[in-house]
Design an enzyme around this catalytic site. Sequence first.
Site, PDB file in Angstrom:
ATOM      1  CE  LYS A   1      -4.280  -1.928   1.323  1.00  0.00           C
ATOM      2  NZ  LYS A   1      -5.626  -1.716   1.742  1.00  0.00           N
TER       3      LYS A   1
ATOM      4  CE  LYS B   1     -13.441  -3.756   1.533  1.00  0.00           C
ATOM      5  NZ  LYS B   1     -12.373  -3.253   2.402  1.00  0.00           N
TER       6      LYS B   1
ATOM      7  CE  LYS C   1      -6.488  -8.434  -1.155  1.00  0.00           C
ATOM      8  NZ  LYS C   1      -6.930  -7.947   0.166  1.00  0.00           N
TER       9      LYS C   1
HETATM   10  P1  ATP Z   1      -8.665  -3.063   0.582  1.00  0.00           P
HETATM   11  O1  ATP Z   1      -8.502  -3.366  -0.879  1.00  0.00           O
HETATM   12  O2  ATP Z   1      -9.431  -1.827   0.863  1.00  0.00           O
HETATM   13  O3  ATP Z   1      -7.394  -3.197   1.354  1.00  0.00           O
HETATM   14  P2  ATP Z   1      -9.766  -5.651   0.891  1.00  0.00           P
HETATM   15  O4  ATP Z   1     -10.666  -5.890  -0.264  1.00  0.00           O
HETATM   16  O5  ATP Z   1      -8.472  -6.345   0.924  1.00  0.00           O
HETATM   17  O6  ATP Z   1      -9.611  -4.132   1.138  1.00  0.00           O
HETATM   18  P3  ATP Z   1     -10.444  -5.848   3.712  1.00  0.00           P
HETATM   19  O7  ATP Z   1     -11.409  -4.949   4.346  1.00  0.00           O
HETATM   20  O8  ATP Z   1      -9.018  -5.530   3.947  1.00  0.00           O
HETATM   21  O9  ATP Z   1     -10.649  -5.994   2.149  1.00  0.00           O
HETATM   22  O10 ATP Z   1     -10.727  -7.337   4.120  1.00  0.00           O
HETATM   23  C1  ATP Z   1     -11.883  -7.849   4.730  1.00  0.00           C
HETATM   24  C2  ATP Z   1     -11.768  -9.354   4.815  1.00  0.00           C
HETATM   25  O11 ATP Z   1     -11.880  -9.908   3.495  1.00  0.00           O
HETATM   26  C3  ATP Z   1     -10.428  -9.848   5.375  1.00  0.00           C
HETATM   27  O12 ATP Z   1     -10.656 -10.974   6.199  1.00  0.00           O
HETATM   28  C4  ATP Z   1      -9.665 -10.258   4.153  1.00  0.00           C
HETATM   29  O13 ATP Z   1      -8.711 -11.257   4.428  1.00  0.00           O
HETATM   30  C5  ATP Z   1     -10.769 -10.774   3.261  1.00  0.00           C
HETATM   31  N1  ATP Z   1     -10.430 -10.663   1.848  1.00  0.00           N
HETATM   32  C6  ATP Z   1     -10.094  -9.523   1.203  1.00  0.00           C
HETATM   33  N2  ATP Z   1      -9.863  -9.768  -0.099  1.00  0.00           N
HETATM   34  C7  ATP Z   1     -10.038 -11.100  -0.271  1.00  0.00           C
HETATM   35  C8  ATP Z   1      -9.922 -11.969  -1.404  1.00  0.00           C
HETATM   36  N3  ATP Z   1      -9.573 -11.508  -2.582  1.00  0.00           N
HETATM   37  N4  ATP Z   1     -10.168 -13.286  -1.227  1.00  0.00           N
HETATM   38  C9  ATP Z   1     -10.526 -13.766  -0.019  1.00  0.00           C
HETATM   39  N5  ATP Z   1     -10.640 -13.005   1.094  1.00  0.00           N
HETATM   40  C10 ATP Z   1     -10.401 -11.689   0.979  1.00  0.00           C
END
Ligand code: ATP
Length: 325
Positions: free
Chosen positions: A111, A195, A192
């Site tokens: 990040k 969002k 990955k």
């Molecule tokens: P950002 O992109 O804003 O960092 P993010 O999409 O990674 O966000 P988080 O809020 O950080 O989402 O994560 C919420 C939950 O979803 C966490 O338990 C994280 O491990 C899970 N998660 C996030 N992305 C994935 C993915 N691609 N596959 C499976 N689990 C995920």
Amino acid sequence: MARVFSGIQPSGVLTIGNYLGALRHFAIKQETEETVYCIVDLHALTLPKDPDALRLQIRTLAATYLAVGIDPLKSILFVQSHVPEHAELAWLLQCMSYMGEVSRMTQFKEKAEGKESVPVGLFTYPVLQAADILLYDTNIVPVGEDQKQHIELCRDIAMRFNQRFGNVFVIPEHQIPKLGAKIMSLEDPNKKMSKSNPNPASYISLMDEPSVVKKKIIRAVTDTGCEIKDDPEHKPGVANLLTINALCSNRTIAELEALFAGKGYGDLKKDTAEVVVATLSPIQDRVKDILETTELEEALTVGAERARVIASQTLTRVKKVMGLL
Ligand code: ATP
Ligand code: LTN
């Protein structure tokens, strides 16, 4: 009963990765364990946020928790900043954490990459996460694969604290699903699904309309060759679609491989789009309904009160052993 804690950032509309890797399991856990779920708004502030957008995202995330089946009578559901003990314990834990161990966090490196000015909060983010978990005497933290390193850091900090001050913290363990722990980007299946990716074609949002879901899945990057088989190393795009499909349709990967033997990527994509739409539609309807009621505000107020009862006891314990009280 084990105590379960997890959190999600209100940093954008949730993706199907958040749902399949984390959120889906939260609802299942509340039937058998003591569950505490948090909207980690302080974490979302680690990257610049427009105040109005953040307010809306907090509300939408709360509605999404309820829409996937989190029941505020069974789980404690609350917003992190409504419980000031999180920020306070985070400071105390920062004084017990080392630059070296925090610098190793890969999420920070990803990040911070390419940014001219990196907020200090982005660096100390995992220590706030440790405070979230430790405040509730958490045994189990259900998360996706990407959070494993943060939970390990939380354990290290807690063990160091206990060694120095006595048995104050429960040492938590992460729980990562066997299938769906890392749903990959539709645009680059080696990354990955996230969002906060600026390109919406890379993810399926939980709120995407059926036509959008179909378009995104049809355009998803797949691999050379034509065989439909679960081979994440050589066929990451196909393996990702198989995983999404299996979880949305309650079929095993082996069943899907048999079903699509001799068929093409187009068939897999069409079927995957159908099962994803069928999974998302009822959630979307519920989110829309919930957003129109005051059910949300009531649930979050009660949630914060219940969370504070537990959090304040832990914080008092911590302050006492550290010599602050
Ligand atoms: P950002 O992109 O804003 O960092 P993010 O999409 O990674 O966000 P988080 O809020 O950080 O989402 O994560 C919420 C939950 O979803 C966490 O338990 C994280 O491990 C899970 N998660 C996030 N992305 C994935 C993915 N691609 N596959 C499976 N689990 C995920
Ligand atoms: N860092 C996590 C969100 C998060 C969290 C937590 C997860 C904040 N506090 C406590 C589990 C437990 C993320 O980026 N997904």
